[in-house]
Design a protein around this motif. Structure first.
Motif, PDB file in Angstrom:
ATOM      1  N   LYS A   1       0.993  -1.101  -0.077  1.00 18.88           N
ATOM      2  CA  LYS A   1      -0.075  -0.116  -0.126  1.00 18.88           C
ATOM      3  C   LYS A   1       0.834   1.172   0.100  1.00 18.88           C
ATOM      4  O   LYS A   1       1.652   1.514   0.694  1.00 18.88           O
ATOM      5  CB  LYS A   1      -0.968  -0.057   0.982  1.00 18.88           C
ATOM      6  CG  LYS A   1      -1.808   1.151   1.032  1.00 18.88           C
ATOM      7  CD  LYS A   1      -2.694   0.917   2.614  1.00 18.88           C
ATOM      8  CE  LYS A   1      -3.859   2.156   2.437  1.00 18.88           C
ATOM      9  NZ  LYS A   1      -4.503   1.922   3.513  1.00 18.88           N
ATOM     10  N   SER A   2       0.625   2.036  -1.164  1.00 15.10           N
ATOM     11  CA  SER A   2       1.565   3.257  -1.025  1.00 15.10           C
ATOM     12  C   SER A   2       0.854   4.417  -1.674  1.00 15.10           C
ATOM     13  O   SER A   2      -0.211   4.025  -2.666  1.00 15.10           O
ATOM     14  CB  SER A   2       2.486   3.135  -2.092  1.00 15.10           C
ATOM     15  OG  SER A   2       3.362   4.241  -2.323  1.00 15.10           O
ATOM     16  N   ASP A   3       0.687   5.517  -1.115  1.00 14.75           N
ATOM     17  CA  ASP A   3      -0.127   6.672  -1.475  1.00 14.75           C
ATOM     18  C   ASP A   3      -1.798   6.158  -1.542  1.00 14.75           C
ATOM     19  O   ASP A   3      -2.455   6.717  -2.450  1.00 14.75           O
ATOM     20  CB  ASP A   3       0.152   7.337  -2.810  1.00 14.75           C
ATOM     21  CG  ASP A   3       1.656   7.635  -2.769  1.00 14.75           C
ATOM     22  OD1 ASP A   3       2.008   8.394  -1.894  1.00 14.75           O
ATOM     23  OD2 ASP A   3       2.182   7.493  -4.067  1.00 14.75           O
ATOM     24  N   GLY A   4      -2.248   5.367  -0.689  1.00 20.10           N
ATOM     25  CA  GLY A   4      -3.605   5.023  -0.272  1.00 20.10           C
ATOM     26  C   GLY A   4      -4.083   3.917  -1.323  1.00 20.10           C
ATOM     27  O   GLY A   4      -5.366   3.629  -1.213  1.00 20.10           O
ATOM     28  N   ARG A   5      -3.227   3.341  -2.240  1.00 20.39           N
ATOM     29  CA  ARG A   5      -3.659   2.411  -2.971  1.00 20.39           C
ATOM     30  C   ARG A   5      -3.015   1.185  -2.732  1.00 20.39           C
ATOM     31  O   ARG A   5      -1.583   1.136  -2.547  1.00 20.39           O
ATOM     32  CB  ARG A   5      -3.622   3.045  -4.237  1.00 20.39           C
ATOM     33  CG  ARG A   5      -4.581   4.060  -4.813  1.00 20.39           C
ATOM     34  CD  ARG A   5      -4.691   4.322  -6.158  1.00 20.39           C
ATOM     35  NE  ARG A   5      -5.060   3.185  -6.912  1.00 20.39           N
ATOM     36  CZ  ARG A   5      -6.400   2.952  -7.451  1.00 20.39           C
ATOM     37  NH1 ARG A   5      -7.483   3.546  -6.768  1.00 20.39           N
ATOM     38  NH2 ARG A   5      -6.573   2.037  -8.402  1.00 20.39           N
ATOM     39  N   TRP A   6      -3.523  -0.043  -2.992  1.00 21.17           N
ATOM     40  CA  TRP A   6      -2.855  -1.143  -3.004  1.00 21.17           C
ATOM     41  C   TRP A   6      -2.173  -1.599  -4.416  1.00 21.17           C
ATOM     42  O   TRP A   6      -3.177  -1.588  -5.474  1.00 21.17           O
ATOM     43  CB  TRP A   6      -3.695  -2.304  -2.609  1.00 21.17           C
ATOM     44  CG  TRP A   6      -4.088  -2.072  -1.088  1.00 21.17           C
ATOM     45  CD1 TRP A   6      -5.422  -1.633  -0.455  1.00 21.17           C
ATOM     46  CD2 TRP A   6      -3.436  -2.722   0.086  1.00 21.17           C
ATOM     47  NE1 TRP A   6      -5.455  -1.468   0.821  1.00 21.17           N
ATOM     48  CE2 TRP A   6      -4.120  -2.280   1.069  1.00 21.17           C
ATOM     49  CE3 TRP A   6      -2.205  -3.158   0.123  1.00 21.17           C
ATOM     50  CZ2 TRP A   6      -3.680  -2.494   2.425  1.00 21.17           C
ATOM     51  CZ3 TRP A   6      -1.891  -3.544   1.430  1.00 21.17           C
ATOM     52  CH2 TRP A   6      -2.504  -3.135   2.590  1.00 21.17           C
ATOM     53  N   ARG A   7      -1.269  -2.169  -4.177  1.00 23.56           N
ATOM     54  CA  ARG A   7      -0.586  -2.820  -5.558  1.00 23.56           C
ATOM     55  C   ARG A   7      -0.303  -4.312  -5.261  1.00 23.56           C
ATOM     56  O   ARG A   7       0.173  -4.757  -4.299  1.00 23.56           O
ATOM     57  CB  ARG A   7       0.776  -2.049  -5.882  1.00 23.56           C
ATOM     58  CG  ARG A   7       0.763  -0.724  -6.184  1.00 23.56           C
ATOM     59  CD  ARG A   7       1.929   0.026  -6.283  1.00 23.56           C
ATOM     60  NE  ARG A   7       2.972  -0.570  -7.108  1.00 23.56           N
ATOM     61  CZ  ARG A   7       3.054  -0.210  -8.333  1.00 23.56           C
ATOM     62  NH1 ARG A   7       2.249   0.798  -8.711  1.00 23.56           N
ATOM     63  NH2 ARG A   7       3.906  -0.776  -9.461  1.00 23.56           N
ATOM     64  N   CYS A   8      -0.535  -5.237  -6.204  1.00 19.96           N
ATOM     65  CA  CYS A   8      -0.365  -6.659  -6.017  1.00 19.96           C
ATOM     66  C   CYS A   8       0.649  -7.378  -6.805  1.00 19.96           C
ATOM     67  O   CYS A   8       0.707  -7.001  -8.054  1.00 19.96           O
ATOM     68  CB  CYS A   8      -1.926  -7.343  -6.354  1.00 19.96           C
ATOM     69  SG  CYS A   8      -1.811  -9.285  -6.260  1.00 19.96           S
ATOM     70  N   GLU A   9       1.211  -8.246  -6.427  1.00 21.90           N
ATOM     71  CA  GLU A   9       2.381  -8.910  -7.029  1.00 21.90           C
ATOM     72  C   GLU A   9       1.957 -10.534  -6.631  1.00 21.90           C
ATOM     73  O   GLU A   9       1.925 -10.678  -5.669  1.00 21.90           O
ATOM     74  CB  GLU A   9       3.789  -8.693  -6.766  1.00 21.90           C
ATOM     75  CG  GLU A   9       4.662  -9.511  -7.349  1.00 21.90           C
ATOM     76  CD  GLU A   9       6.158  -9.168  -7.140  1.00 21.90           C
ATOM     77  OE1 GLU A   9       7.073  -9.669  -7.562  1.00 21.90           O
ATOM     78  OE2 GLU A   9       6.450  -8.410  -6.009  1.00 21.90           O
TER      79      GLU A   9
END
Length: 267
Positions: free
Chosen positions: A224-232
């Motif tokens: 979670k960065s800048d309020g958004r989730w990124r998925c790997e």
């Protein structure tokens, strides 16, 4: 910045679990969540439980935890019955302490706020059932990606509006789906079993196969960065042959084939 790892459906595959743990060690993970079905199968349920007990992970119960603990052994399927016979009282107590997914989906913030934050929710299957796929729909002998309407029906108002990440397992299929602009749904796939057959009844199927087509262990890292989730979504090779040979020794040739190939055998 928050960095989480999610695993699911280990199914007693200790070799796959060790490979995932080793891979995680290089990724600066702050917290690991296990989404259930940790032990059931013909492999190493007790040894897998002993390994998991010594990890600072958070655990959610899956349908196989429920079945092993609550269904009489004479009514359990062969994988659950094998597991039930292996477990000692201490391990059963440890399993019983896993978070109930019906509570986890709604009360995540109250349960583990210091680890996950108040915008993360968990379930094993879907928010309404531990034996329902959230992101897939069985049709005939296979399973397709669920439509947005199907996913929304399965959410059924059970996930509060402030939730921005919902993690699920059960289907063994690694996948991430955005539902609207605010909610990311992630299934990390299965650590330990890349293919299986299921005769649980569904509206469009009475028997289906899940096949990932690879023996690799799967898990997911969420950042979670800048309020958004990124998925790997991560695929980890490991010594699957050792587990396939063990399955053969247990007379589970279906598991051996799945572990070697990521596919189910055909008659």
């Amino acid at each position: 910045m928050m960095r989480l790892a999610f695993v699911s459906d280990i199914h007693g595959n200790l070799a796959a679990l060790e490979a995932v743990i080793a891979d995680m060690s290089h990724r600066k993970i702050q917290c690991v969540v296990n989404l259930g079905d940790s032990l059931s199968g013909p492999l190493l349920p007790l040894e897998t439980a002993d390994r998991l007990k010594n990890l600072p992970w958070l655990h959610v119960a899956g349908n196989h935890e429920r079945q092993v603990l609550r269904v009489p052994i004479e009514r359990q399927n062969s994988s659950d019955a094998f597991t039930s016979k292996q477990l000692n009282p201490m391990t059963r107590h440890w399993l019983a302490e896993h978070a109930d997914p019906c509570d986890a989906r709604l009360h995540q913030a109250q349960m583990w706020p210091q680890h996950l934050g108040d915008d993360v929710a968990l379930c094993h299957g879907s928010p309404r059932s531990d034996v329902e796929y959230l992101l897939e729909t069985p049709v005939g002998e296979s399973a397709r990606l669920a439509s947005l309407a199907e996913i929304e029906e399965r959410l059924a108002g059970l996930v509060p509006g402030h939730i921005t990440l919902l993690a699920c397992g059960h289907s063994h299929v690694p996948r991430s789906v955005r539902c609207g602009s605010d909610l990311l749904i992630v299934n990390p796939g299965s650590v330990g079993l890349p293919a299986f057959e299921d005769d649980h009844p569904h509206p469009f199927s009475s028997f289906h196969r899940i096949e990932n087509g690879s023996p690799d262990a799967r898990y997911a890292v969420l950042e979670k960065s800048d309020g958004r989730w990124r998925c790997e979504l991560i695929s980890v090779p490991y010594d699957h042959e050792s587990m396939a040979l063990l399955a053969e020794q247990r007379q589970r040739h279906d598991w051996a084939h799945a572990l070697r190939t990521g596919r189910m055998p055909r008659a």
